[in-house]
Design a protein around this motif. Structure first.
Motif, mmCIF file in Angstrom:
data_model
loop_
_atom_site.group_PDB
_atom_site.id
_atom_site.type_symbol
_atom_site.label_atom_id
_atom_site.label_comp_id
_atom_site.label_asym_id
_atom_site.label_seq_id
_atom_site.Cartn_x
_atom_site.Cartn_y
_atom_site.Cartn_z
ATOM 1 N N GLY A 420 -57.886 -37.347 33.740
ATOM 2 C CA GLY A 420 -57.061 -36.516 32.865
ATOM 3 C C GLY A 420 -56.401 -35.400 33.639
ATOM 4 O O GLY A 420 -56.032 -35.535 34.798
ATOM 5 N N LYS A 421 -56.319 -34.232 32.989
ATOM 6 C CA LYS A 421 -55.541 -33.137 33.559
ATOM 7 C C LYS A 421 -56.363 -32.260 34.498
ATOM 8 O O LYS A 421 -56.312 -31.038 34.444
ATOM 9 C CB LYS A 421 -54.997 -32.269 32.413
ATOM 10 C CG LYS A 421 -54.039 -32.996 31.487
ATOM 11 C CD LYS A 421 -52.705 -33.217 32.150
ATOM 12 C CE LYS A 421 -51.722 -33.906 31.236
ATOM 13 N NZ LYS A 421 -51.333 -33.161 30.068
ATOM 14 N N THR A 499 -52.164 -31.101 25.402
ATOM 15 C CA THR A 499 -52.693 -32.258 24.684
ATOM 16 C C THR A 499 -52.898 -31.884 23.220
ATOM 17 O O THR A 499 -53.485 -30.847 22.924
ATOM 18 C CB THR A 499 -54.058 -32.681 25.259
ATOM 19 O OG1 THR A 499 -53.970 -32.656 26.679
ATOM 20 C CG2 THR A 499 -54.437 -34.058 24.785
ATOM 21 N N ASP A 503 -53.391 -35.940 17.872
ATOM 22 C CA ASP A 503 -52.881 -37.138 18.524
ATOM 23 C C ASP A 503 -54.009 -37.885 19.228
ATOM 24 O O ASP A 503 -54.055 -39.117 19.208
ATOM 25 C CB ASP A 503 -51.792 -36.742 19.531
ATOM 26 C CG ASP A 503 -51.339 -37.930 20.375
ATOM 27 O OD1 ASP A 503 -50.669 -38.810 19.808
ATOM 28 O OD2 ASP A 503 -51.678 -37.981 21.568
ATOM 29 N N ILE A 504 -54.923 -37.146 19.865
ATOM 30 C CA ILE A 504 -56.049 -37.801 20.547
ATOM 31 C C ILE A 504 -56.936 -38.528 19.543
ATOM 32 O O ILE A 504 -57.343 -39.673 19.763
ATOM 33 C CB ILE A 504 -56.875 -36.756 21.339
ATOM 34 C CG1 ILE A 504 -56.089 -36.308 22.574
ATOM 35 C CG2 ILE A 504 -58.228 -37.298 21.746
ATOM 36 C CD1 ILE A 504 -55.852 -37.407 23.595
ATOM 37 N N TYR A 507 -55.162 -41.517 18.609
ATOM 38 C CA TYR A 507 -55.212 -42.466 19.717
ATOM 39 C C TYR A 507 -56.492 -43.306 19.677
ATOM 40 O O TYR A 507 -56.460 -44.526 19.771
ATOM 41 C CB TYR A 507 -55.105 -41.721 21.057
ATOM 42 C CG TYR A 507 -55.476 -42.584 22.222
ATOM 43 C CD1 TYR A 507 -54.548 -43.461 22.762
ATOM 44 C CD2 TYR A 507 -56.762 -42.567 22.737
ATOM 45 C CE1 TYR A 507 -54.897 -44.300 23.792
ATOM 46 C CE2 TYR A 507 -57.120 -43.403 23.766
ATOM 47 C CZ TYR A 507 -56.191 -44.260 24.297
ATOM 48 O OH TYR A 507 -56.547 -45.100 25.301
ATOM 49 N N PHE A 511 -57.220 -47.304 18.789
ATOM 50 C CA PHE A 511 -57.951 -48.182 19.697
ATOM 51 C C PHE A 511 -59.054 -48.940 18.955
ATOM 52 O O PHE A 511 -59.113 -50.161 18.994
ATOM 53 C CB PHE A 511 -58.534 -47.359 20.845
ATOM 54 C CG PHE A 511 -59.342 -48.163 21.821
ATOM 55 C CD1 PHE A 511 -58.713 -48.910 22.793
ATOM 56 C CD2 PHE A 511 -60.721 -48.180 21.751
ATOM 57 C CE1 PHE A 511 -59.449 -49.673 23.683
ATOM 58 C CE2 PHE A 511 -61.470 -48.935 22.636
ATOM 59 C CZ PHE A 511 -60.832 -49.679 23.604
ATOM 60 N N PRO A 622 -31.908 -40.888 28.074
ATOM 61 C CA PRO A 622 -31.917 -42.353 27.975
ATOM 62 C C PRO A 622 -31.051 -42.879 26.834
ATOM 63 O O PRO A 622 -30.656 -44.047 26.851
ATOM 64 C CB PRO A 622 -33.393 -42.682 27.751
ATOM 65 C CG PRO A 622 -33.990 -41.452 27.194
ATOM 66 C CD PRO A 622 -33.218 -40.303 27.749
ATOM 67 N N VAL A 623 -30.775 -42.047 25.816
ATOM 68 C CA VAL A 623 -29.978 -42.565 24.697
ATOM 69 C C VAL A 623 -28.584 -41.968 24.671
ATOM 70 O O VAL A 623 -27.803 -42.227 23.757
ATOM 71 C CB VAL A 623 -30.678 -42.319 23.340
ATOM 72 C CG1 VAL A 623 -31.899 -43.199 23.221
ATOM 73 C CG2 VAL A 623 -31.027 -40.854 23.166
ATOM 74 N N VAL A 642 -34.221 -39.049 20.701
ATOM 75 C CA VAL A 642 -35.500 -39.746 20.522
ATOM 76 C C VAL A 642 -36.676 -38.881 20.979
ATOM 77 O O VAL A 642 -37.815 -39.335 21.034
ATOM 78 C CB VAL A 642 -35.530 -41.098 21.260
ATOM 79 C CG1 VAL A 642 -34.555 -42.075 20.623
ATOM 80 C CG2 VAL A 642 -35.234 -40.928 22.743
ATOM 81 N N VAL A 646 -37.087 -35.833 28.381
ATOM 82 C CA VAL A 646 -36.562 -35.964 29.737
ATOM 83 C C VAL A 646 -35.640 -34.791 30.082
ATOM 84 O O VAL A 646 -35.682 -34.231 31.182
ATOM 85 C CB VAL A 646 -35.816 -37.313 29.908
ATOM 86 C CG1 VAL A 646 -34.990 -37.316 31.183
ATOM 87 C CG2 VAL A 646 -36.806 -38.458 29.923
ATOM 88 N N GLU A 649 -37.546 -31.752 31.137
ATOM 89 C CA GLU A 649 -38.079 -31.847 32.482
ATOM 90 C C GLU A 649 -36.999 -31.688 33.544
ATOM 91 O O GLU A 649 -37.226 -31.137 34.609
ATOM 92 C CB GLU A 649 -38.710 -33.221 32.682
ATOM 93 C CG GLU A 649 -40.182 -33.229 32.439
ATOM 94 C CD GLU A 649 -40.673 -34.646 32.273
ATOM 95 O OE1 GLU A 649 -40.247 -35.510 33.046
ATOM 96 O OE2 GLU A 649 -41.467 -34.867 31.341
ATOM 97 N N ARG A 650 -35.837 -32.222 33.236
ATOM 98 C CA ARG A 650 -34.757 -32.232 34.217
ATOM 99 C C ARG A 650 -34.112 -30.872 34.419
ATOM 100 O O ARG A 650 -33.677 -30.520 35.509
ATOM 101 C CB ARG A 650 -33.664 -33.221 33.776
ATOM 102 C CG ARG A 650 -34.085 -34.639 33.908
ATOM 103 C CD ARG A 650 -34.105 -35.000 35.366
ATOM 104 N NE ARG A 650 -34.944 -36.172 35.568
ATOM 105 C CZ ARG A 650 -35.210 -36.684 36.743
ATOM 106 N NH1 ARG A 650 -34.733 -36.117 37.835
ATOM 107 N NH2 ARG A 650 -35.970 -37.738 36.850
#
Ligand SMILES: Cc1cc2nc3c(=O)[nH]c(=O)nc-3n(C[C@H](O)[C@H](O)[C@H](O)COP(=O)(O)O)c2cc1C
Ligand code: FES
Ligand code: FES
Lengths: 659, 142
Positions: A420-421, A499, A503-504, A507, A511, A622-623, A642, A646, A649-650
């Protein structure tokens, strides 16, 4: 003589068809079958080379020309191969050849060192120099500078966060605080050479067992306090006693190497790095319980582990350590490898056994326990890989030595997969009872990127998430259970502020829901309902009454499921509700994800004042939902976004805002 | 292969694994032959094959890309890797590209968690991934 297993000369008398009790001693302390000082020296030189114990810069046995002076231990574990280990091996071989040093340098491929993050890893013996992130281009330098020149290659050394280089790997903080027993051989011997295992005292535990009464072997294991490392923590000696005492002549030993727990890879590393330790453990169990046959059930996703195990079995058979009348003791034992076929539930013991029989791997109600009615209806003892790997040490060094480690009713050491982190991800073996803080911060080196610790997930889908306030919790079976988590197989996944705990929980439910075999309704339907609620919450459509409903469902599923999968499936939800309730509430009441992760609750915007119009975001989107003119402020079309992040981050100017 | 296993106990799964190795997937005819050889009802053979994630019933790409969505990978952005591959290849989970070059699959843990996020292409493991590193890696698999 390249390996201890090779005969030293023509007079060497051992034949697998005529196994003798002195065989192992003959190989490691001998020769005993004939008298020759030269042969004895050659054997000892080989052992010293493998032991790597030589303190001196140069080995003392220079004169024994058969034994190379340098030993390069190149990690051939899955992690290091993935980060480019194979070309390194080839380049090293070539470099050694090119410099004409083949006779003084031995290149040994080993199993995982545990510090996969730093791979490809090479350890140079003698001297215990630890080289990391080695590439093929470094090979000549290592040979010239280190082997020929006697200087360490500085740029390949591990560095402390302050930049200071550490030369000798036992001094690297990641290793310094560990207590390696099960992992002692991993990374230090060539797992494909039985001789190297023997040089490290291999099969001595089994020899000791052979000289004892069966009941005494079981008593010794019981006294050590070893508990099953596969999850539930059942007392191993007691389980052996049950199976030994069960009526029936035909009995089986099964090794559970399914390791379905996502985020855990210790069993894989032991199988790949020290397969004989597992075989030795199974042999001892077979002898103590009175079984003649063993099975190892390995998941098909571990092709390297399967290969190494098959090799180890073939080698042990070839010299009479497996098969009929082992070492002339009258005891016979065979081991088969079965490849699993990809189903988490097959790790559950009754499901695993039906899967070996060739059926759908569905669990059944216990009792009867496998100890009474297991494989093909016969008494069967099933243990985890790590459990078996502890056995040789317990027999060789004694129950008291083992029981002196650990706390309370949790004895010995435990291997954890720290991921993990966290800065230093990898395999960590520590005495039971060390605190989480010590594991994560002292050994793991703290949180990546200087972020804040949020939670640690322990025990996989059956375990739970513990918050910062519990960091000083000692890691042992009882304490963790009390906190709502469990040791489980030993996965430790560290999470930071980015985190989202809802969501965890979602997740893990996703599973277990997917992996539920579907045989019983609470597990099949209940987890589906819980997953629906959790998904709704992460989408910002949570309702006031949802948390109560989750708790109620969890209680019913825990109480009524058929097997451990269902019984423990609600744990990740329950612990996150217990320790991170405010995050759930923020999602439900304020439509907000505090960690900034749940995509449906986020919006991306560009701050026109900060944007320099560099076009970077638009080019990487990406879109293609970011438009604008170079050198002017760009705009995100929210209806088409979406929410991949990205652009954030960019952006070099911090102009993208996420809410 | 059928000969080798005819008498062995618990042979069904190894036989299915072997057949899949030969064909790349499990054609109906192969499963029926296995059923006949082992004298098992075809329904049982199908039942076992469909239970395990490892078995496939349609032809697969030349290269199978397994994207890890295990816990360690999840925490370190595995979902974004999966998303990027899905978009790049234009297929869903379990899907195969029209040119039969790649099959995309999500899996629960590859066991290389230290290098998360991780994917496996055929038998090669690739770790420490970013969405940007993917095209270069994919290009290596014709
Ligand atoms: C759903 C489920 C999955 C399991 N997966 C594994 C596994 O992958 N490996 C393992 O050793 N034990 C696993 N177990 C525990 C086994 O059922 C069994 O307790 C264990 O193999 C016993 O060995 P031990 O006494 O040495 O721990 C699992 C249990 C459940 C309920
Ligand atoms: S694989 Fe090399 S250190 Fe783990
Ligand atoms: S969680 Fe991805 S490799 Fe283990």
């Amino acid at each position: 003589m390249k390996s201890l297993m090779d005969p030293c000369c023509q007079r060497c008398a051992h034949r697998p068809e005529t196994p003798c009790r002195e065989y192992l001693r003959c190989r490691t302390e001998g020769p005993l079958c004939h008298d020759d000082e030269q042969c004895r020296k050659a054997r000892q030189g080989r052992i010293e080379a493998v032991e790597g114990a030589a303190q001196a810069q140069r080995p003392t046995q220079n004169q024994i020309n058969e034994s190379p002076c340098w030993r390069l231990l190149v990690c051939a574990g899955t992690g290091c191969i993935a980060s480019g280990g194979a070309p390194v091996v080839a380049a090293l071989r070539e470099a050694v050849e090119q410099r004409g040093m083949s006779s003084q340098v031995e290149i040994a491929l080993t199993g995982c060192h545990g510090f996969c993050e730093q791979g490809p890893i090479i350890v140079v013996e003698p001297g215990k120099t630890f080289y990391r992130r080695v590439s093929a281009a470094d090979a000549l330098d290592i040979v010239d500078t280190h082997l020929a020149g006697g200087q360490r290659v500085d740029r390949l050394l591990y560095r402390l966060p302050g930049g200071e280089a550490v030369t000798c790997y036992p001094e690297i903080p990641f290793y310094a605080r560990q207590h390696r027993i099960v992992l002692a051989n991993c990374g230090h011997i060539n797992p494909e050479d039985l001789g190297e295992y023997l040089a490290r005292q291999g099969y001595r535990g089994f020899l000791k067992a052979l000289a004892m009464e069966r009941a005494a072997v079981i008593a010794e294991v019981k006294r050590s306090g070893l508990r099953g490392r596969g999850g539930a923590g059942f007392l191993t000696g007691q389980k052996w006693e049950f199976t030994a005492g069960a009526p029936g002549e035909e009995k089986y030993i099964v090794c559970n190497a399914d390791e379905g727990d996502p985020g855990a890879f210790m069993d894989r590393s032991v199988l790949e790095g020290d397969p004989h330790a597992v075989l030795e453990g199974m042999l001892v169990a077979g002898y103590a319980i009175g079984a003649r046959e063993g099975y190892i059930y390995v998941r098909a996703e571990y092709p390297l582990a399967i290969r190494r195990l098959q090799r180890a079995i073939a080698q042990a058979e070839a010299c009479g350590l497996l098969g009929e009348n082992i070492l002339h003791s009258g005891f016979s034992f065979r081991v088969h490898v079965k490849a699993g076929a990809g189903a988490f539930v097959c790790g559950e013991e009754t499901a695993l056994l039906t899967s070996i029989e060739g059926n759908r791997g569905m669990p059944r109600v216990r009792p009867p326990y496998p100890a009474v009615k297991g494989l093909w209806g016969k008494p069967t003892n099933i243990n985890n890989v790590e459990t078996f790997a502890n056995i040789p040490h317990i027999l060789r060094r004694g129950a008291d030595w083992y029981a002196a480690m650990g706390v309370g009713r949790s004895k010995g050491s435990k291997v954890f997969a720290l991921t993990g982190k966290v800065n230093n991800t990898g395999l960590v073996e520590v005495p039971m009872g060390l605190s989480l803080r010590e594991i994560i911060f002292a050994i793991g080196g703290g949180i990546q990127g200087g972020k804040a610790f949020k939670a640690v997930q322990i025990g996989g889908p059956s375990g739970g998430c513990l918050p910062e306030s519990l960091l000083d919790t000692p890691v042992d079976y009882e304490t963790l259970l009390e906190a709502g988590a469990m040791v489980g197989s030993g996965g430790l996944v560290v999470m930071d502020e980015s985190t989202c705990m809802v969501d965890i929980a979602r997740y893990f439910l996703n599973f277990t829901q997917q992996e539920s075999c579907g045989k019983c309704a609470p597990c099949r339907e209940g987890t589906k309902r819980m997953l629906e609620i959790l998904t709704r919450i992460t989408e910002g459509k949570g309702r006031e009454e949802d948390l109560g409903a989750l708790e109620k469902l969890a209680a019913v599923i825990k109480a009524t499921s058929l097997c451990g999968l269902g019984q423990s499936a609600p744990n990740p939800v329950l612990t996150t509700l217990r320790y991170f309730r405010d995050e759930y509430e923020a999602h439900i009441n304020d439509q907000r994800c505090p960690a900034g992760l749940c995509a449906a609750l986020l919006t991306y915007r560009i701050d026109a004042d900060k944007c320099r119009g560099c076009t970077l975001c638009a080019r990487h989107c990406p879109v293609g939902c970011i438009t604008g003119k170079p050198r002017e402020a760009y705009v995100i079309d929210e209806t088409r976004c979406v929410k991949c992040g990205v652009c954030l981050e960019r952006c070099k100017f911090g102009a993208v805002i996420r809410r | 292969m059928l000969e080798k296993y005819r008498e062995e106990r618990g042979a069904l799964i190894p036989l299915l694994q072997g057949a899949q190795e030969i064909y790349g997937y499990l054609p109906g005819a192969a499963m029926e032959r296995i059923a006949r050889t082992l004298r098992l009802p075809a329904a049982q053979v199908y039942g076992v094959a469909t239970f395990y994630a490892q078995f496939h019933f349609t032809p697969r790409g030349r290269h199978v890309i397994r994207v890890c969505l295990g816990t360690a990978c999840h925490v370190r952005g595995g979902a974004r890797i999966f998303e990027a591959l899905r978009r790049q290849l234009g297929v869903e989970d379990g899907g195969t590209t029209a040119d039969l070059r790649y099959t995309l699959e999500s899996v629960a843990c590859i066991g290389a968690c230290g290098l998360a996020p991780v994917i496996m292409i055929d038998d090669d493991t690739h770790g420490r991934l970013t969405p940007e590193s993917l095209p270069g890696i994919l290009a290596r698999y014709e």
